[in-house]
Design a protein around this motif. Structure first.
Motif, PDB file in Angstrom:
ATOM      1  N   ALA A   1       0.814  -1.220   0.000  1.00 36.10           N
ATOM      2  CA  ALA A   1       0.000   0.000   0.000  1.00 36.10           C
ATOM      3  C   ALA A   1       0.845   1.267   0.000  1.00 36.10           C
ATOM      4  CB  ALA A   1      -0.937  -0.001   1.202  1.00 36.10           C
ATOM      5  N   PHE A   2       2.053   1.172   0.566  1.00 38.16           N
ATOM      6  CA  PHE A   2       2.912   2.348   0.654  1.00 38.16           C
ATOM      7  C   PHE A   2       3.986   2.273  -0.436  1.00 38.16           C
ATOM      8  CE2 PHE A   2       0.905   2.504   4.694  1.00 38.16           C
ATOM      9  CZ  PHE A   2       1.022   3.804   5.169  1.00 38.16           C
ATOM     10  N   ALA A   3       3.868   3.096  -1.445  1.00 39.00           N
ATOM     11  CA  ALA A   3       4.883   3.138  -2.492  1.00 39.00           C
ATOM     12  C   ALA A   3       6.110   3.895  -1.998  1.00 39.00           C
ATOM     13  CB  ALA A   3       4.317   3.818  -3.748  1.00 39.00           C
ATOM     14  N   ALA A   4       7.227   3.707  -2.694  1.00 37.83           N
ATOM     15  CA  ALA A   4       8.443   4.442  -2.337  1.00 37.83           C
ATOM     16  C   ALA A   4       8.202   5.940  -2.482  1.00 37.83           C
ATOM     17  CB  ALA A   4       9.600   4.000  -3.235  1.00 37.83           C
ATOM     18  N   ASN A   5       8.673   6.677  -1.485  1.00 38.44           N
ATOM     19  CA  ASN A   5       8.483   8.127  -1.490  1.00 38.44           C
ATOM     20  C   ASN A   5       9.749   8.784  -0.955  1.00 38.44           C
ATOM     21  OD1 ASN A   5       7.756  10.817  -1.056  1.00 38.44           O
ATOM     22  ND2 ASN A   5       5.639  10.271  -0.536  1.00 38.44           N
ATOM     23  N   PRO A   6      10.537   9.420  -1.839  1.00 36.25           N
ATOM     24  CA  PRO A   6      11.811  10.033  -1.411  1.00 36.25           C
ATOM     25  C   PRO A   6      11.648  11.121  -0.349  1.00 36.25           C
ATOM     26  CG  PRO A   6      11.681   9.859  -3.802  1.00 36.25           C
ATOM     27  CD  PRO A   6      10.306   9.558  -3.274  1.00 36.25           C
ATOM     28  N   SER A   7      10.411  11.586  -0.114  1.00 39.93           N
ATOM     29  CA  SER A   7      10.202  12.612   0.910  1.00 39.93           C
ATOM     30  C   SER A   7      10.407  12.060   2.320  1.00 39.93           C
ATOM     31  CB  SER A   7       8.791  13.196   0.797  1.00 39.93           C
ATOM     32  OG  SER A   7       8.607  13.813  -0.466  1.00 39.93           O
ATOM     33  N   PHE A   8      10.329  10.720   2.449  1.00 39.80           N
ATOM     34  CA  PHE A   8      10.524  10.079   3.746  1.00 39.80           C
ATOM     35  C   PHE A   8      11.725   9.152   3.628  1.00 39.80           C
ATOM     36  CE2 PHE A   8       6.030  10.917   3.081  1.00 39.80           C
ATOM     37  CZ  PHE A   8       5.713  11.669   4.213  1.00 39.80           C
ATOM     38  N   GLN A   9      12.790   9.436   4.351  1.00 41.61           N
ATOM     39  CA  GLN A   9      14.038   8.682   4.214  1.00 41.61           C
ATOM     40  C   GLN A   9      14.644   8.375   5.581  1.00 41.61           C
ATOM     41  OE1 GLN A   9      16.081  11.657   1.797  1.00 41.61           O
ATOM     42  NE2 GLN A   9      15.921  10.335   0.009  1.00 41.61           N
ATOM     43  N   ASN A  10      15.371   7.242   5.623  1.00 34.40           N
ATOM     44  CA  ASN A  10      16.164   6.873   6.803  1.00 34.40           C
ATOM     45  C   ASN A  10      15.351   6.985   8.096  1.00 34.40           C
ATOM     46  OD1 ASN A  10      18.411   6.472   5.134  1.00 34.40           O
ATOM     47  ND2 ASN A  10      18.945   8.648   5.249  1.00 34.40           N
ATOM     48  N   THR A  11      14.188   6.343   8.093  1.00 34.24           N
ATOM     49  CA  THR A  11      13.287   6.439   9.240  1.00 34.24           C
ATOM     50  C   THR A  11      13.164   5.099   9.950  1.00 34.24           C
ATOM     51  OG1 THR A  11      11.978   8.193   8.204  1.00 34.24           O
ATOM     52  CG2 THR A  11      10.924   6.938   9.955  1.00 34.24           C
ATOM     53  N   GLU A  12      13.210   5.120  11.266  1.00 32.00           N
ATOM     54  CA  GLU A  12      12.911   3.959  12.103  1.00 32.00           C
ATOM     55  C   GLU A  12      11.760   4.347  13.016  1.00 32.00           C
ATOM     56  OE1 GLU A  12      14.231   0.959  12.129  1.00 32.00           O
ATOM     57  OE2 GLU A  12      15.921   1.234  10.737  1.00 32.00           O
ATOM     58  N   ASP A  13      10.687   3.591  12.986  1.00 29.24           N
ATOM     59  CA  ASP A  13       9.507   3.980  13.752  1.00 29.24           C
ATOM     60  C   ASP A  13       8.751   2.738  14.207  1.00 29.24           C
ATOM     61  OD1 ASP A  13       7.673   5.626  14.966  1.00 29.24           O
ATOM     62  OD2 ASP A  13       7.218   6.791  13.162  1.00 29.24           O
ATOM     63  N   GLU A  14       7.832   2.917  15.137  1.00 28.42           N
ATOM     64  CA  GLU A  14       6.976   1.848  15.625  1.00 28.42           C
ATOM     65  C   GLU A  14       5.528   2.328  15.646  1.00 28.42           C
ATOM     66  OE1 GLU A  14       8.279   0.337  19.348  1.00 28.42           O
ATOM     67  OE2 GLU A  14      10.310  -0.138  18.648  1.00 28.42           O
ATOM     68  N   PHE A  15       4.604   1.380  15.583  1.00 27.92           N
ATOM     69  CA  PHE A  15       3.189   1.732  15.584  1.00 27.92           C
ATOM     70  C   PHE A  15       2.391   0.582  16.198  1.00 27.92           C
ATOM     71  CE2 PHE A  15       3.814  -0.791  11.844  1.00 27.92           C
ATOM     72  CZ  PHE A  15       2.656  -1.515  11.706  1.00 27.92           C
ATOM     73  N   SER A  16       1.169   0.869  16.578  1.00 22.71           N
ATOM     74  CA  SER A  16       0.238  -0.182  17.003  1.00 22.71           C
ATOM     75  C   SER A  16      -1.179   0.319  16.808  1.00 22.71           C
ATOM     76  CB  SER A  16       0.473  -0.580  18.462  1.00 22.71           C
ATOM     77  OG  SER A  16       0.067   0.436  19.338  1.00 22.71           O
ATOM     78  N   TYR A  17      -2.095  -0.618  16.597  1.00 21.06           N
ATOM     79  CA  TYR A  17      -3.503  -0.269  16.516  1.00 21.06           C
ATOM     80  C   TYR A  17      -4.339  -1.370  17.165  1.00 21.06           C
ATOM     81  CZ  TYR A  17      -3.720  -3.355  12.348  1.00 21.06           C
ATOM     82  OH  TYR A  17      -3.652  -4.412  11.490  1.00 21.06           O
TER      83      TYR A  17
END
Length: 372
Positions: A276-292
């Motif tokens: 669902a998430f295509a490559a997007n150069p606007s977001f780079q070198n990110t480490e993150d976590e999520f929950s729902y």
């Protein structure tokens, strides 16, 4: 979620002489010291390492293991939960060498092939549970060519690489279509698929629904492929020969002892998010976590979904919420009698975005409030 445990295995096997359950094992016993200097490994039926007491453990391998090379060595035997041999072979410092033989649960030979330098050579021969021949795939030229095929009635449908082919295979892991099997059907010419091919989805009662249509050229290359369920074209077809999961055992990858991991549902969630998430150069070198959090009815259909832990990059949260709300099904929780119940699930995971802006949702985990 799957975990690469190679470095962990190296560290632990180096101390097998004084083996004991420690905090570094994370309470999972994936392998143990066996007699005569051998090691016993515990797998599920897809050859992912699991705890020896896990309900999904179905295979045990007894083999030498070279710690310095992180590899199997020498003869090995794999046993099912009843102690019946299901696979035998030989590794030379991690490379498959010589004759490999697999067996049906009734002890009848399932397939047999010879490896050289970790690659199959000659004929890979498959057999039905009654011992009758099923399929021969030749690897003399490095590419698998179907040379012979017999249907379940014993009729030879492919002779010397030419004929008609119709073969049903199980889906290894969860698929969103709800069918346990798929059937590949078409012509074989010179050992390769040729002309018009179809894939049918097949249910437990052998009811068939057309899934894909394909066209292959004279060299066995797919020129047209269309997925009728998704209404889109594709370029990579499903396999036409039986898949063999035993090679996973050499990768030394473990899975937690949950049905969501064992069934491949967590991997399906990761794949769905990544698609669902295509490559997007606007977001780079990110480490993150999520929950729902998602509440389920008894059929596993989600009723309410809320983000518990949003991503730190706020611009992505609206789209993340939209994507997870589009997931139509989760496996329902079960009560002590094995009956489905209403429940609330917490789905957590990690997101890594590369320097090129490629999204990778991984390490997904599902916790159920009413089912341990």
């Amino acid at each position: 979620m799957m975990k690469k445990v190679s470095l962990f295995i190296v560290a632990c096997l180096a101390h097998l002489c004084s083996w004991g359950q420690t905090d570094s094992v994370s309470r999972d016993t994936l392998f143990e010291k066996a007699a005569e200097g051998l090691v016993r490994f515990y797998y599920d039926n897809h050859y992912y390492l699991v705890d020896k007491d896990c309900d999904f453990k179905s295979i045990e391998r007894v083999s030498q293991f070279v710690v310095a090379k992180n590899a199997f060595h020498g003869e090995f035997k794999d046993f099912n939960s009843r102690g019946t041999v299901v696979l035998t072979g030989y590794h030379n410092q991690g490379a498959k060498e010589g004759l490999f033989s697999a067996y049906h649960p009734n002890g009848v030979l399932q397939w047999q092939v010879t490896f050289k330098d970790n690659k199959p050579v000659g004929d890979w021969k498959y057999y039905y549970p009654d011992g009758k021949p099923m399929l021969t795939v030749n690897f003399d030229n490095g590419t698998g060519l179907i040379t012979s095929f017999w249907d379940r009635l014993g009729r030879q449908r492919v002779i010397e690489g030419d004929g008609s082919y119709e073969f049903k295979m199980p889906f290894e892991f969860y698929n969103e279509y709800g069918f346990p099997f798929f059937e590949r059907k078409g012509r074989i010419r010179n050992g390769l698929p040729s002309g018009y091919w179809t894939t049918n989805m097949v249910d437990e009662k052998n009811k068939k629904v057309l899934f894909t249509e394909e066209v292959y050229d004279k060299n066995g290359m797919l020129t047209e492929g269309y997925n009728l369920f998704q209404d889109r074209e594709y370029r990579i077809p499903l396999t036409i020969i039986p898949t063999q999961s035993f090679v996973n055992g050499e990768r030394l990858i473990s899975k937690p002892c949950t049905f969501d991991d064992y069934s491949g549902f967590n991997a399906y969630l990761s794949d769905r998010l990544n698609a669902a998430f295509a490559a997007n150069p606007s977001f780079q070198n990110t480490e993150d976590e999520f929950s729902y959090r998602v509440t389920l009815d008894k059929q596993g259909e989600p009723e309410l979904i809320t983000l518990n832990q949003p991503l730190k990059t706020q611009a992505l949260n609206k789209y993340l919420e939209m994507v997870v709300k589009d997931i139509p099904f989760y496996f329902p929780s079960l009560d002590e009698a094995g009956e489905p119940i209403e429940d609330a699930l917490t789905v957590s995971g990690k997101l890594t975005i590369s320097e090129a802006g490629v999204f990778n949702f991984h390490s997904l985990r599902i916790e159920r409030e009413k089912q341990p």
